[in-house]
Design a protein around this motif. Structure first.
Motif, PDB file in Angstrom:
ATOM      1  N   VAL B 413       0.859  -1.187   0.000  1.00 30.62           N
ATOM      2  CA  VAL B 413       0.000   0.000   0.000  1.00 30.62           C
ATOM      3  C   VAL B 413       0.892   1.232   0.000  1.00 30.62           C
ATOM      4  O   VAL B 413       2.087   1.139   0.303  1.00 30.62           O
ATOM      5  CB  VAL B 413      -0.905   0.034   1.258  1.00 30.62           C
ATOM      6  CG1 VAL B 413      -1.914  -1.097   1.226  1.00 30.62           C
ATOM      7  CG2 VAL B 413      -0.065  -0.010   2.536  1.00 30.62           C
ATOM      8  N   THR B 414       0.323   2.402  -0.349  1.00 33.48           N
ATOM      9  CA  THR B 414       1.121   3.622  -0.208  1.00 33.48           C
ATOM     10  C   THR B 414       0.800   4.269   1.142  1.00 33.48           C
ATOM     11  O   THR B 414      -0.343   4.240   1.583  1.00 33.48           O
ATOM     12  CB  THR B 414       0.830   4.659  -1.317  1.00 33.48           C
ATOM     13  OG1 THR B 414      -0.500   5.120  -1.175  1.00 33.48           O
ATOM     14  CG2 THR B 414       1.031   4.070  -2.697  1.00 33.48           C
ATOM     15  N   VAL B 415       1.838   4.825   1.749  1.00 34.75           N
ATOM     16  CA  VAL B 415       1.650   5.596   2.975  1.00 34.75           C
ATOM     17  C   VAL B 415       2.070   7.030   2.684  1.00 34.75           C
ATOM     18  O   VAL B 415       3.220   7.285   2.329  1.00 34.75           O
ATOM     19  CB  VAL B 415       2.501   5.033   4.136  1.00 34.75           C
ATOM     20  CG1 VAL B 415       2.274   5.866   5.394  1.00 34.75           C
ATOM     21  CG2 VAL B 415       2.164   3.578   4.403  1.00 34.75           C
ATOM     22  N   ILE B 426       4.720   0.276   1.251  1.00 34.86           N
ATOM     23  CA  ILE B 426       5.147  -0.746   2.202  1.00 34.86           C
ATOM     24  C   ILE B 426       4.172  -1.916   2.173  1.00 34.86           C
ATOM     25  O   ILE B 426       3.071  -1.797   1.646  1.00 34.86           O
ATOM     26  CB  ILE B 426       5.285  -0.191   3.644  1.00 34.86           C
ATOM     27  CG1 ILE B 426       3.924   0.175   4.214  1.00 34.86           C
ATOM     28  CG2 ILE B 426       6.222   0.997   3.719  1.00 34.86           C
ATOM     29  CD1 ILE B 426       3.966   0.464   5.699  1.00 34.86           C
ATOM     30  N   ALA B 427       4.616  -3.050   2.718  1.00 35.40           N
ATOM     31  CA  ALA B 427       3.771  -4.245   2.743  1.00 35.40           C
ATOM     32  C   ALA B 427       2.538  -3.974   3.592  1.00 35.40           C
ATOM     33  O   ALA B 427       2.632  -3.374   4.664  1.00 35.40           O
ATOM     34  CB  ALA B 427       4.554  -5.432   3.310  1.00 35.40           C
ATOM     35  N   ALA B 428       1.378  -4.415   3.122  1.00 36.32           N
ATOM     36  CA  ALA B 428       0.117  -4.149   3.820  1.00 36.32           C
ATOM     37  C   ALA B 428       0.142  -4.717   5.237  1.00 36.32           C
ATOM     38  O   ALA B 428      -0.419  -4.115   6.159  1.00 36.32           O
ATOM     39  CB  ALA B 428      -1.061  -4.748   3.040  1.00 36.32           C
ATOM     40  N   ASP B 429       0.805  -5.835   5.432  1.00 33.96           N
ATOM     41  CA  ASP B 429       0.767  -6.422   6.778  1.00 33.96           C
ATOM     42  C   ASP B 429       1.763  -5.754   7.732  1.00 33.96           C
ATOM     43  O   ASP B 429       1.911  -6.178   8.870  1.00 33.96           O
ATOM     44  CB  ASP B 429       0.975  -7.945   6.726  1.00 33.96           C
ATOM     45  CG  ASP B 429       2.308  -8.324   6.118  1.00 33.96           C
ATOM     46  OD1 ASP B 429       3.155  -7.423   5.889  1.00 33.96           O
ATOM     47  OD2 ASP B 429       2.523  -9.526   5.868  1.00 33.96           O
ATOM     48  N   ARG B 430       2.438  -4.709   7.259  1.00 31.13           N
ATOM     49  CA  ARG B 430       3.340  -3.978   8.161  1.00 31.13           C
ATOM     50  C   ARG B 430       2.773  -2.615   8.600  1.00 31.13           C
ATOM     51  O   ARG B 430       3.372  -1.932   9.433  1.00 31.13           O
ATOM     52  CB  ARG B 430       4.698  -3.755   7.479  1.00 31.13           C
ATOM     53  CG  ARG B 430       5.684  -4.930   7.620  1.00 31.13           C
ATOM     54  CD  ARG B 430       7.071  -4.487   7.169  1.00 31.13           C
ATOM     55  NE  ARG B 430       7.495  -3.260   7.825  1.00 31.13           N
ATOM     56  CZ  ARG B 430       7.998  -2.191   7.180  1.00 31.13           C
ATOM     57  NH1 ARG B 430       8.128  -2.195   5.880  1.00 31.13           N
ATOM     58  NH2 ARG B 430       8.343  -1.094   7.864  1.00 31.13           N
ATOM     59  N   VAL B 431       1.634  -2.199   8.027  1.00 31.51           N
ATOM     60  CA  VAL B 431       1.183  -0.817   8.274  1.00 31.51           C
ATOM     61  C   VAL B 431       0.818  -0.526   9.726  1.00 31.51           C
ATOM     62  O   VAL B 431       1.070   0.573  10.220  1.00 31.51           O
ATOM     63  CB  VAL B 431       0.005  -0.366   7.364  1.00 31.51           C
ATOM     64  CG1 VAL B 431       0.501  -0.078   5.970  1.00 31.51           C
ATOM     65  CG2 VAL B 431      -1.119  -1.368   7.379  1.00 31.51           C
ATOM     66  N   VAL B 432       0.234  -1.512  10.418  1.00 31.32           N
ATOM     67  CA  VAL B 432      -0.149  -1.242  11.813  1.00 31.32           C
ATOM     68  C   VAL B 432       1.101  -0.917  12.627  1.00 31.32           C
ATOM     69  O   VAL B 432       1.142   0.079  13.350  1.00 31.32           O
ATOM     70  CB  VAL B 432      -0.933  -2.430  12.427  1.00 31.32           C
ATOM     71  CG1 VAL B 432      -1.148  -2.207  13.924  1.00 31.32           C
ATOM     72  CG2 VAL B 432      -2.281  -2.604  11.729  1.00 31.32           C
TER      73      VAL B 432
END
Lengths: 440, 440
Positions: B413-415, B426-432
């Motif tokens: 996803v973009t941040v 970054i990887a979606a499962d790292r955003v939290v």
């Protein structure tokens, strides 16, 4: 329960001794039924409020928080029915002019329990339980305002503002934590019934017709929540209000009750308030408080409200009473508060076994690491290790970390679990994470 | 500063539009100078109070927290000097009976600015700024109590209780956050001067003679703290009270001032209160409030007090005013609240680029993971992506996470960073974790 008065006395005494709760203005002889939270009490209460806020607001998409002021426009309390109806019948002694609740069993014989006058009382008069004060520099009726007797109305008058700002859609809720005030005639039972108290309330707005389903949903959720904090299920029950007990605005109401040392009593209520409040505020303010379905502008209605209303102080008392244990361990008597680690005021105590051989320096270093991480911990080097454990047991501290001889050799410490008393050796540089994972 | 009134108006309007702050009881025409915090405001204020509590209590060994009640014993306010001295001189119009501050420039000619009567005013009379109310069912002088006009006295009357329960040694402090009430004659400037307000106060007890050194220590610490929240240093300054300005209890006092759109004004004070308060409470209560050095029982004294007293609402206003920016970015005008990520009400927004191709489902899944972690986030799928960014900019949301076409291919996803506008994949499962590390 055996020794129930005894248990309340012990709890009040522990609360003062360890700094959970003090009598307000104690050096002046105290203030009628008002209490102050001490260093441990404020942490316990803040942790409880944070747990409620997380469960009710942060973990949900459909509940927004607010924090409305205590002082509100006086018309609010006309609309809500409090000016006309929030009253108790009182009788007044014709000699000493003290007032008593008309249903007080002490005055059934007509004799004043204070001055002893016989046939002391005339007809009961209605007494409003709201505290009133005057806003602005003029003391006259026009400037009379009230200290809110419930936080709920702050939510109702903000319904449209919240709806507009957040673009929520019904069903959704608004949650609030805040102080409320009631001039109770017979306060008592420690922090159970006080004149100044804090509420944790959530008003959930639903389409009429779906209200009974949502009522059941919230009733179940709220019981789950208090159980999730470690309160024993067998000391909790629902109590449904009979038709005669229902408040004027309520279609259905359940209390959640706890078996306190002084008996079963409510600490939270789930109420179906119907559209009573929004409808009254619409009438009294002249402002439209309908909800218009964004998908169909012809579908408009005044929402029904399912309310969950918990006393924050009462819930603190539930937590304390339920956590209080007297046990025999390691050959001696101990008092322990078996608090959920999330709620415990102090997360760990750091204890050098003896005040020499460099143990205090290592313990202080560990303690400082906890402080820097913002985790409340205690440092204690005075008295025997057993006595220090007992002190932390009474404070409800989940973990005691001891720096001992072996620490000097291999840089490990012991971690003692408050409840199981099991001791585990772990690396000193892992203790902050170890405690954080288990307590935050 | 240019367009200062304009800026205040824009800020008040943004606060209402986005749900930071609403006028209290707005549907009834509002309540004089009382404000309610909306969904974003309550999060901002709670984050601010938590940051203060962490810095003042949790990160320190030598400060304990308490939470004393608003209603106190009335003798407290005789001892503190508030009953006799907390007054403003007012004059009253002999025709319409409205009252005005005697120093109000509008009435210098002696004409009533409301009804127009000439020679309307007699001699000024003193008006007490405390709100009074009646406790218990009898409205008489004996039952008169006051809404506390400052939280400090709740700390002084608990000094001995805290000392005994915590076994602290001087020097140490007691910190408290809570509501106070002043019946201000001329409230105004949004949440700057209100009749109901919240204080963040700390009283630090020191041995007489060491008070000047501790005064300098706390003066420096408190300025550091507000700067650590990202407030621009050039808009902050100290202002020392001249001998004529010093309160009756104070030996020395500095305000920390901010350059608000309406000019330089204080939002926090550092005061050397000497032993005035403890000495007076000792006198009025008849209870010994000396400190006895545990190492030398002959060494006993009434401690001096260094106080740091911040307005929570005023500090919220500092944070909001300082964070407010109007900029041109990406070819269009934007309003952004450049809030410190720790203080931001919403930590991230999760945005599906379009409402199809499975993007909403992925975005909702990410959003749910934030909620389960207790991190406040927004989900927004309505309007163009640019418009959604603008909405979050106004709310002060530090990160916007967009689910787009590439997400479907590689689960990234973009941040977007609110301030730099830089986008990172970054990887979606790292955003939290990504957001948590940068905002909590």
């Amino acid at each position: 329960m055996a020794n129930d008065n005894d248990l309340m006395e012990k709890l009040v005494s522990l609360c003062k001794r360890r700094g959970f709760i003090f009598q307000s203005s104690e050096i002046y002889g105290g203030t009628g039924s008002v209490w102050d939270y001490g260093p441990l009490g404020v942490e316990l209460k803040n942790n409880l409020k944070a747990a409620w806020w997380r469960a009710m607001v942060h973990e949900r998409d459909d509940v927004e928080g607010i924090d409305a002021a205590i002082l509100m426009h006086p018309r609010v309390w006309e609309a809500s029915g409090h000016v006309a109806g929030f009253t108790d019948p009182l009788v007044e002694c014709r000699n000493c002019h003290r007032r008593f609740r008309a249903d007080n069993p002490e005055i059934q014989e007509g004799q004043c329990p204070v001055c002893g006058t016989k046939d002391a009382f005339g007809e009961p008069r209605m007494f409003n339980l709201m505290f009133k004060t005057f806003m602005g520099p003029v003391e006259e009726a026009a400037a009379t305002v009230y200290l809110r007797p419930e936080t709920a109305q702050g939510i109702f008058v903000n319904f449209q503002n919240v709806l507009t700002a957040t673009r929520q859609r019904v069903p959704f809720g608004i949650a609030q934590i805040g102080k409320a005030f009631r001039n109770e005639i017979t306060p008592g039972n420690f922090i159970f019934r006080t004149r100044e108290f804090e509420q944790m309330e959530m008003q959930f707005f639903v389409e009429p017709g779906s209200d009974e389903e949502w009522f059941e949903y919230w009733k179940a959720r709220r019981m789950e929540w208090i159980v999730s904090l470690g309160v024993r299920r067998e000391r909790l029950r629902f109590n449904e209000h009979s038709p005669e007990q229902l408040a004027h605005y309520a279609k259905r109401a359940f209390d959640i009750e706890y078996e306190f040392p002084f008996g079963w009593n409510e600490f939270e209520g789930i109420h179906n308030r119907t559209d009573f409040d929004l409808r009254r505020h619409q009438e009294y303010s002249g402002k439209r408080l309908e909800y218009i379905d964004p998908a169909d502008p012809n579908h408009r209605y005044i929402p029904y409200v399912i309310e969950t209303s918990a006393g924050a102080d009462r819930t603190v008392l539930v937590i304390l009473a339920d956590a209080y244990r007297e046990e025999e361990v390691e050959g001696e008597q101990r008092v322990v508060l078996a608090l959920d680690p999330k709620l415990a005021p102090i997360k760990a105590a750091v204890l050098p076994l003896v005040r020499k051989d460099g143990m205090p320096e290592i313990a202080e270093r560990i303690h400082r690491r906890f402080r820097e991480a913002g985790i409340p911990t205690a440092y204690d080097d005075s008295g025997s290790i057993g006595r220090r454990y007992r002190r932390q047991d009474e404070a409800g501290t989940p973990f005691a970390i001891t720096v001992d001889g072996q620490t000097l050799e291999d840089d490990t410490v012991t971690v003692r679990d408050r409840d199981t008393l099991r001791q585990e050796r772990i690396a000193a540089d892992r203790v902050v994470e170890y405690v954080r994972e288990r307590t935050v």
